[in-house]
Design a protein around this motif. Structure first.
Motif, PDB file in Angstrom:
ATOM      1  N   VAL A   1      -2.965 -46.194 -19.933  1.00 47.31           N
ATOM      2  CA  VAL A   1      -2.679 -47.401 -18.767  1.00 47.31           C
ATOM      3  C   VAL A   1      -3.736 -46.982 -17.835  1.00 47.31           C
ATOM      4  CG1 VAL A   1      -1.550 -48.986 -17.216  1.00 47.31           C
ATOM      5  CG2 VAL A   1      -0.322 -48.155 -19.546  1.00 47.31           C
ATOM      6  N   ASP A   2      -4.937 -47.555 -17.372  1.00 45.08           N
ATOM      7  CA  ASP A   2      -5.912 -47.298 -16.656  1.00 45.08           C
ATOM      8  C   ASP A   2      -5.935 -48.386 -15.583  1.00 45.08           C
ATOM      9  OD1 ASP A   2      -6.277 -44.848 -17.948  1.00 45.08           O
ATOM     10  OD2 ASP A   2      -7.457 -46.075 -19.409  1.00 45.08           O
ATOM     11  N   THR A   3      -6.435 -48.045 -14.376  1.00 44.50           N
ATOM     12  CA  THR A   3      -6.964 -48.917 -13.313  1.00 44.50           C
ATOM     13  C   THR A   3      -8.382 -48.418 -12.790  1.00 44.50           C
ATOM     14  OG1 THR A   3      -4.912 -49.126 -12.583  1.00 44.50           O
ATOM     15  CG2 THR A   3      -6.470 -49.708 -10.991  1.00 44.50           C
ATOM     16  N   ILE A   4      -9.468 -49.546 -13.153  1.00 43.98           N
ATOM     17  CA  ILE A   4     -10.856 -49.471 -12.850  1.00 43.98           C
ATOM     18  C   ILE A   4     -11.208 -50.377 -11.891  1.00 43.98           C
ATOM     19  CG2 ILE A   4     -13.101 -49.431 -14.142  1.00 43.98           C
ATOM     20  CD1 ILE A   4     -11.699 -48.815 -16.567  1.00 43.98           C
ATOM     21  N   ASP A   5     -11.860 -49.785 -10.850  1.00 48.64           N
ATOM     22  CA  ASP A   5     -12.256 -50.691  -9.812  1.00 48.64           C
ATOM     23  C   ASP A   5     -13.625 -50.298  -9.716  1.00 48.64           C
ATOM     24  OD1 ASP A   5     -12.631 -52.464  -7.694  1.00 48.64           O
ATOM     25  OD2 ASP A   5     -11.284 -51.423  -6.175  1.00 48.64           O
ATOM     26  N   ASN A   6     -14.460 -50.997 -10.043  1.00 44.10           N
ATOM     27  CA  ASN A   6     -16.099 -51.114 -10.026  1.00 44.10           C
ATOM     28  C   ASN A   6     -16.612 -51.938  -8.938  1.00 44.10           C
ATOM     29  OD1 ASN A   6     -18.767 -50.255 -10.807  1.00 44.10           O
ATOM     30  ND2 ASN A   6     -18.857 -52.115 -11.785  1.00 44.10           N
ATOM     31  N   LEU A   7     -17.406 -51.155  -7.935  1.00 47.96           N
ATOM     32  CA  LEU A   7     -18.078 -52.031  -6.865  1.00 47.96           C
ATOM     33  C   LEU A   7     -19.281 -51.736  -6.906  1.00 47.96           C
ATOM     34  CD1 LEU A   7     -15.370 -51.565  -3.865  1.00 47.96           C
ATOM     35  CD2 LEU A   7     -15.875 -53.759  -5.368  1.00 47.96           C
TER      36      LEU A   7
ATOM     37  N   ILE B   1      -9.020 -54.071 -14.695  1.00 50.78           N
ATOM     38  CA  ILE B   1     -10.309 -53.781 -14.536  1.00 50.78           C
ATOM     39  C   ILE B   1     -10.761 -54.743 -13.522  1.00 50.78           C
ATOM     40  CG2 ILE B   1     -12.696 -54.030 -15.459  1.00 50.78           C
ATOM     41  CD1 ILE B   1     -11.500 -53.010 -18.182  1.00 50.78           C
ATOM     42  N   ILE B   2     -11.135 -54.241 -12.442  1.00 49.16           N
ATOM     43  CA  ILE B   2     -11.943 -55.126 -11.276  1.00 49.16           C
ATOM     44  C   ILE B   2     -13.382 -54.932 -11.099  1.00 49.16           C
ATOM     45  CG2 ILE B   2     -11.875 -55.978  -8.899  1.00 49.16           C
ATOM     46  CD1 ILE B   2      -8.651 -55.124  -8.936  1.00 49.16           C
ATOM     47  N   SER B   3     -14.065 -55.822 -11.477  1.00 47.59           N
ATOM     48  CA  SER B   3     -15.745 -55.654 -11.292  1.00 47.59           C
ATOM     49  C   SER B   3     -16.130 -56.694 -10.104  1.00 47.59           C
ATOM     50  CB  SER B   3     -16.375 -55.748 -12.584  1.00 47.59           C
ATOM     51  OG  SER B   3     -17.463 -55.378 -12.629  1.00 47.59           O
ATOM     52  N   ASP B   4     -16.673 -55.953  -9.286  1.00 48.39           N
ATOM     53  CA  ASP B   4     -17.307 -56.630  -7.878  1.00 48.39           C
ATOM     54  C   ASP B   4     -18.504 -55.994  -7.749  1.00 48.39           C
ATOM     55  OD1 ASP B   4     -17.231 -58.661  -6.313  1.00 48.39           O
ATOM     56  OD2 ASP B   4     -15.830 -57.519  -4.578  1.00 48.39           O
ATOM     57  N   GLY B   5     -19.261 -55.266  -8.479  1.00 44.55           N
ATOM     58  CA  GLY B   5     -20.599 -54.949  -8.496  1.00 44.55           C
ATOM     59  C   GLY B   5     -21.629 -55.957  -8.380  1.00 44.55           C
ATOM     60  N   ALA B   6     -22.622 -55.715  -7.907  1.00 47.78           N
ATOM     61  CA  ALA B   6     -23.748 -56.871  -7.871  1.00 47.78           C
ATOM     62  C   ALA B   6     -24.322 -57.045  -9.342  1.00 47.78           C
ATOM     63  CB  ALA B   6     -25.153 -56.434  -7.103  1.00 47.78           C
ATOM     64  N   VAL B   7     -24.292 -56.229 -10.418  1.00 41.38           N
ATOM     65  CA  VAL B   7     -24.897 -56.568 -11.509  1.00 41.38           C
ATOM     66  C   VAL B   7     -24.362 -55.387 -12.593  1.00 41.38           C
ATOM     67  CG1 VAL B   7     -26.939 -55.109 -11.102  1.00 41.38           C
ATOM     68  CG2 VAL B   7     -27.152 -56.730 -12.733  1.00 41.38           C
TER      69      VAL B   7
ATOM     70  N   ASP C   1      -4.391 -56.637 -21.076  1.00 45.89           N
ATOM     71  CA  ASP C   1      -5.020 -56.330 -19.884  1.00 45.89           C
ATOM     72  C   ASP C   1      -5.399 -57.305 -18.855  1.00 45.89           C
ATOM     73  OD1 ASP C   1      -5.960 -53.554 -21.416  1.00 45.89           O
ATOM     74  OD2 ASP C   1      -7.198 -54.896 -22.750  1.00 45.89           O
ATOM     75  N   ILE C   2      -5.705 -56.913 -17.642  1.00 47.53           N
ATOM     76  CA  ILE C   2      -6.081 -57.532 -16.543  1.00 47.53           C
ATOM     77  C   ILE C   2      -7.587 -57.630 -16.157  1.00 47.53           C
ATOM     78  CG2 ILE C   2      -5.661 -58.471 -14.241  1.00 47.53           C
ATOM     79  CD1 ILE C   2      -2.652 -57.624 -14.802  1.00 47.53           C
ATOM     80  N   ILE C   3      -8.494 -58.636 -16.233  1.00 44.40           N
ATOM     81  CA  ILE C   3      -9.842 -58.080 -16.016  1.00 44.40           C
ATOM     82  C   ILE C   3     -10.246 -59.619 -14.934  1.00 44.40           C
ATOM     83  CG2 ILE C   3     -12.312 -58.486 -16.934  1.00 44.40           C
ATOM     84  CD1 ILE C   3     -11.153 -57.697 -19.568  1.00 44.40           C
ATOM     85  N   ASP C   4     -10.598 -59.019 -13.900  1.00 42.67           N
ATOM     86  CA  ASP C   4     -11.128 -59.965 -12.632  1.00 42.67           C
ATOM     87  C   ASP C   4     -12.615 -59.269 -12.527  1.00 42.67           C
ATOM     88  OD1 ASP C   4     -11.490 -61.420 -10.534  1.00 42.67           O
ATOM     89  OD2 ASP C   4     -10.163 -60.372  -9.112  1.00 42.67           O
ATOM     90  N   ASN C   5     -13.495 -60.372 -12.840  1.00 44.40           N
ATOM     91  CA  ASN C   5     -15.141 -59.859 -12.791  1.00 44.40           C
ATOM     92  C   ASN C   5     -15.910 -60.795 -11.846  1.00 44.40           C
ATOM     93  OD1 ASN C   5     -17.465 -58.980 -13.505  1.00 44.40           O
ATOM     94  ND2 ASN C   5     -18.009 -60.621 -14.653  1.00 44.40           N
ATOM     95  N   TRP C   6     -16.536 -60.125 -11.019  1.00 42.54           N
ATOM     96  CA  TRP C   6     -17.401 -61.003  -9.880  1.00 42.54           C
ATOM     97  C   TRP C   6     -18.787 -60.592 -10.049  1.00 42.54           C
ATOM     98  CZ3 TRP C   6     -15.458 -64.971  -7.311  1.00 42.54           C
ATOM     99  CH2 TRP C   6     -14.014 -65.210  -7.225  1.00 42.54           C
TER     100      TRP C   6
END
Length: 380
Positions: free
Chosen positions: A214-220, A276-282, A334-339
Motif C-alpha cells: 500500500v503506497d501513497t504517491i504525491d507528485n507535484l 496517487i495524487i498528481s498535481d504537477g504541470a505535465v 486505488d485512489i487516483i486524483d490527477n490534475w
C-alpha cells in the motif's frame, strides 16, 4: 556488567560501520547517512549526485534537497545479450519515506547487443522427442529500464516536488548470421524452435513506481520520459532441411523474427491499494519503437509424417509495439486524483525489406498442418 555494556556498544558500533560501508558505493559522498532506530538509514542529499541512491531492506527516510541534482548514465554494450537497469532513488524494502525536492535531471539506461558474422552448421538426428530446447540459438536480446523513483516493497510514502527526467534506449542488430541445420527427427519437436536467430529489444521508462503493498504517491513535479527501442536484422540467412516423423507443436521450426517494444509510464501504483495524487504541470512521454528485417533469407525444406500445429514453420516477421501510460494504479483498489496534463508522442514502425522465403514442406497423407501458417513474414 560494564564489560557487557562495552561489548554491546562495540557490537552496535561495528554494525553501524558495516551498514555505512555497505551503503558507501550507492551514492556520492555529498549525501549524509544517519542510522535510524529501525536499523534503516536517514539519507540526506544536499549536493549533486552522480550515482544511484539506494536504501536498505529496513525502514528508510530518503531526502533529496532542492540544491541537489542527480545525473547518472549506464551503458552496456555486449555480444548476444545486454541488460541495463538504473533507478534514481530506490528505497528497496520495508515502509519507507522518499522526499524529492531536487532534480533528477538525467537518468539514462542504454543496452546494446549485436551478433555479427556468426556461422553455424549442425548435422544430426534425433531418435527421441525434442522438448523445450533449441538446436541452434544465435538470438540477440537487449533490455533497458530506467526508473526515477522506486518505492520497492512495503507501505511507502513518496513525495515528489520537482522534475524527474528518465530515458531508456535498447538497440539490437544481427548482421550476416548464417545458420545451416540438417536434422532428421524420428520423435516429436514440441515447445521450442529448432533454430532461433531472432532479434528482440525491450526499453521501458517510469517516472515514479510505488512498487508492492500500500503506497501513497504525491507528485507535484514534472515528469519527462523518453524511450527508444531499435531492432534490426540484416542479411540473416537460414537454411534448414530435414525429415520429421513425429509432430511439430507449439513454436516455429525457424525463428528469425525482429521485435521492438517500448513502454513509458509516468506514475505507477503497483500492487496494493494505493493513493496517487498528481498535481504537477505535465507528464510528457516520447515513446518510439522500430523493427526492421532486411534481406532475410529463409529456406526450409523437408518432409513430415506427423502433424504441424501451433505456429508458423518459419517466422521472419517484424513487430514494433509502443505504449505510453500517464498514470496506472496497478492492482488493488486505488485512489487516483490527477490534475496534471498528460502528453504522449507514440511511434511504432515495423518493416521488412527484400525478404526471401523458400518453404518446401511435404506432409504425408494422414498428417495435418493447423493453427499457424507454414511461413510468417508479416509486419505488425
Amino acid at each position: 556488567m560494564l564489560r557487557i555494556k562495552n561489548v554491546q556498544c562495540f557490537l552496535i558500533m561495528c554494525f553501524v560501520a558495516l551498514l555505512l560501508q555497505a551503503f558507501a558505493g550507492r551514492a556520492c559522498a555529498d549525501c549524509t547517512f544517519e542510522v535510524l532506530p529501525s536499523a534503516g538509514l536517514h539519507i540526506n542529499c544536499k549536493d549533486d549526485v552522480d550515482q544511484m541512491i539506494i536504501g536498505t531492506e529496513q525502514t528508510d527516510i530518503i531526502e533529496f534537497w532542492p540544491s541537489a541534482k542527480l545525473n547518472y548514465q549506464e551503458v552496456n554494450i555486449s555480444i548476444g545479450s545486454s541488460q541495463t537497469m538504473v533507478t534514481g532513488i530506490n528505497s528497496l524494502g520495508a515502509d519507507d519515506e522518499v522526499i524529492n525536492n531536487g532534480i533528477i535531471e538525467s537518468l539514462l539506461a542504454q543496452a546494446e547487443a549485436e551478433a555479427s558474422g556468426i556461422s553455424l552448421t549442425i548435422d544430426g538426428s534425433f531418435d527421441s522427442d525434442t522438448t523445450g530446447a533449441l538446436v541452434s540459438d544465435t538470438s540477440v536480446t537487449a533490455d533497458a529500464v530506467a526508473v526515477g523513483i522506486d518505492g520497492g516493497s512495503g507501505n511507502d510514502e513518496i513525495d515528489n516536488q520537482s522534475v524527474i527526467s528518465t530515458e531508456a534506449v535498447a538497440i539490437d542488430e544481427a548482421t550476416d548470421v548464417t545458420v545451416n541445420i540438417n536434422v532428421a527427427a524420428d520423435g516429436a519437436v514440441i515447445g521450442s524452435d529448432l533454430s532461433d536467430a531472432s532479434v528482440t529489444v525491450n526499453a521501458a521508462a517510469k517516472g515514479i513506481d510505488g512498487g508492492q503493498d500500500v503506497d501513497t504517491i504525491d507528485n507535484l513535479g514534472n515528469i519527462y520520459l523518453s524511450v527508444d527501442s531499435v531492432a534490426t536484422g540484416v542479411a540473416v540467412s537460414l537454411d534448414i532441411a530435414g525429415t520429421m516423423q513425429g509432430n511439430a507443436e507449439g513454436s516455429s521450426v525457424s525463428d528469425a523474427s525482429v521485435t521492438a517494444v517500448s513502454t513509458t509510464l509516468g506514475t505507477e501504483g503497483g500492487e496494493g491499494n494505493d493513493t496517487i495524487i498528481s498535481d504537477g504541470a505535465v507528464i510528457s512521454m516520447a515513446t518510439d519503437a522500430s523493427a526492421t528485417a532486411v534481406s532475410v533469407g529463409l529456406a526450409v525444406s523437408g518432409s513430415m509424417e506427423g502433424n504441424v500445429a501451433g505456429e508458423a514453420l518459419s517466422d521472419g516477421s517484424a513487430t514494433a509495439d509502443a505504449l505510453a501510460t500517464g498514470i496506472d494504479g496497478g492492482t488493488g483498489q486505488d485512489i487516483i486524483d490527477n490534475w496534471s496534463s498528460i502528453y504522449g508522442d507514440v511511434n511504432a514502425s515495423a518493416k521488412t525489406v527484400a525478404v526471401g522465403l523458400d518453404v518446401a514442406i511435404s506432409i504425408d497423407e494422414g498428417g495435418d498442418a493447423s493453427g499457424g501458417a507454414l511461413s510468417d513474414a508479416s509486419v505488425t
